[in-house]
Design an enzyme around this catalytic site. Sequence first.
Site, short mmCIF file in Angstrom:
data_model
loop_
_atom_site.label_atom_id
_atom_site.label_comp_id
_atom_site.label_asym_id
_atom_site.label_seq_id
_atom_site.Cartn_x
_atom_site.Cartn_y
_atom_site.Cartn_z
N ASP A 1 -13.92 -2.00 2.61
CA ASP A 1 -13.02 -2.18 3.75
C ASP A 1 -13.80 -1.74 4.99
O ASP A 1 -14.48 -2.55 5.64
CB ASP A 1 -11.74 -1.36 3.51
CG ASP A 1 -10.79 -1.31 4.70
OD1 ASP A 1 -11.12 -1.85 5.77
OD2 ASP A 1 -9.69 -0.71 4.57
N GLU B 1 -11.22 0.63 -3.62
CA GLU B 1 -11.52 0.27 -2.23
C GLU B 1 -12.18 1.44 -1.50
O GLU B 1 -11.67 2.57 -1.53
CB GLU B 1 -10.19 -0.11 -1.55
CG GLU B 1 -10.31 -0.57 -0.11
CD GLU B 1 -8.95 -1.01 0.46
OE1 GLU B 1 -8.01 -1.24 -0.33
OE2 GLU B 1 -8.83 -1.10 1.69
N LYS C 1 -10.04 -7.51 7.25
CA LYS C 1 -9.10 -7.15 8.31
C LYS C 1 -9.66 -7.73 9.60
O LYS C 1 -10.72 -7.29 10.06
CB LYS C 1 -9.00 -5.63 8.46
CG LYS C 1 -8.24 -4.93 7.35
CD LYS C 1 -8.22 -3.44 7.60
CE LYS C 1 -7.54 -2.69 6.47
NZ LYS C 1 -7.84 -1.24 6.52
N LYS D 1 -1.08 -0.82 -4.41
CA LYS D 1 -2.32 -0.10 -4.06
C LYS D 1 -1.94 1.35 -3.79
O LYS D 1 -1.04 1.63 -3.00
CB LYS D 1 -2.92 -0.77 -2.82
CG LYS D 1 -3.83 0.10 -1.96
CD LYS D 1 -4.60 -0.75 -0.98
CE LYS D 1 -4.77 -0.08 0.37
NZ LYS D 1 -5.54 -0.91 1.32
N GLY E 1 -4.26 -4.65 5.74
CA GLY E 1 -3.20 -4.46 6.73
C GLY E 1 -3.48 -3.20 7.53
O GLY E 1 -4.18 -2.30 7.08
N ASP F 1 -7.30 3.00 -3.04
CA ASP F 1 -8.05 3.00 -1.77
C ASP F 1 -8.32 4.44 -1.36
O ASP F 1 -7.38 5.22 -1.13
CB ASP F 1 -7.23 2.28 -0.69
CG ASP F 1 -7.97 2.15 0.63
OD1 ASP F 1 -9.15 2.57 0.71
OD2 ASP F 1 -7.36 1.63 1.59
N SER G 1 0.86 -1.18 0.00
CA SER G 1 0.00 0.00 0.00
C SER G 1 0.90 1.24 0.00
O SER G 1 1.75 1.39 0.86
CB SER G 1 -0.88 -0.04 1.26
OG SER G 1 -1.59 1.16 1.41
N LYS H 1 -3.07 4.99 -2.38
CA LYS H 1 -4.05 5.74 -1.59
C LYS H 1 -4.47 6.95 -2.43
O LYS H 1 -3.61 7.62 -3.03
CB LYS H 1 -3.41 6.21 -0.29
CG LYS H 1 -3.13 5.07 0.68
CD LYS H 1 -4.44 4.49 1.20
CE LYS H 1 -4.19 3.54 2.35
NZ LYS H 1 -5.47 3.05 2.91
#
Length: 371
Positions: free
Chosen positions: A241, A216, A265, A163, A293, A191, A137, A165
């Site tokens: 998520d 996400e 998660k 991934k 994570g 995400d 990430s 952000k």
Amino acid sequence: MSGLIEAVEIRTVRLPLRAPFQTSNGVSTEREFVLVRLAGGGAEGWGECVAEREPTYSSEHTSGAVDVMRSFLLPRLVAAEVRTAEDVAPALSGVVGHPMAKAALELAVLDLELRLRGVSLAQYFGATRTRVPAGVSVGIQPSVPALLDVVGGFLDEGYRRIKLKIQPGWDLEPVRAVRQRFGDELPLQVDANAAYDLADAALLRRLDEFGLLLIEQPLHHDDLYQHARLAELLTTPLCLDESVVSARSAAAAISMGATRIINIKPGRVGGYLEARRIHDLARAHGVAVWCGGMLESGLGRRANIALAALPGFTLPGDTSASDRFYECDLTTPVTLDADGHVTVPSGPGIGAAPDPDLLSKFTVDVWSYER
Ligand code: SMG
Ligand code: MG
């Protein structure tokens, strides 16, 4: 029959991050988390609570987690004379919410139970693999050139999926730049940590042209309905998520068409047993899952890798190596293979424990109780 727990220690630990990690919720330069150590039967078990210092990802936070454990959860756990991890959630069900605090206690009981039985977490979960591909990430960066450097560095290390952000103002441009530099074959996803509204659908739709694996959590946590509406407008699969807090909410999200993929998660859903139930439910409905994570130490990181070895985890997770975030982990570090996989731990329980010296070095607060 008397319970398993003879002594309890709750520690607040702070580990410096190698580099600041920025998401749409803010930026962090160190990770504060809570560790639980249980002693019983001549062994010890560890649990890690993924709540952060500030309640920005979810409503839980470290000092609140310590308080709810001490005041409400541990007394119930001890009174219930729990003997196995399966006893934990029922013993704690009278307390509303606090899934991350509950999950840490469940993991500590599970680790203790499995160490006493000589069984690894992976065996206990029913894992089918001995190593899993690792994704990474990548936080919001100060500039696009800085982002390309960071992504290039992770790809050189061998990570199998990136991934990014995103947030309003940092979305189309970084995604376009990463696609241009690293090509269409790179497994890439984004995400948003709930940073958009349904009114942003037209903008989010422009992400469709980049062939992302998934988007996400674009919208608010409690907006399953609006995620379902958004899903109808996009070709890129949505992945939830923050919105999935239990097997019940996972079932609702799947049946409403709010999610085609789930980021699991364990801390967010109250523990590894609930996480496995979500895996089973998703698998039965043809919904792919992957393991998220929360910048875990080597304890939570290993437990996540064991979970990610279940057969329904068909996408690479945020199961990176310890050195993704930490110069110095509390346990023997989790490492990345040359071809971008992490090894599923095979020792009893979690398969590692904190180094006592490092643990004291990074502990900022400790509370203990003996029966
Ligand atoms: O542990 O690799 C990791 C972090 C992965 O991006 C990551 N987690 O929303 O999925 C997420 C974030 C939450 C942590 S930042 C608050
Ligand atoms: Mg997320």
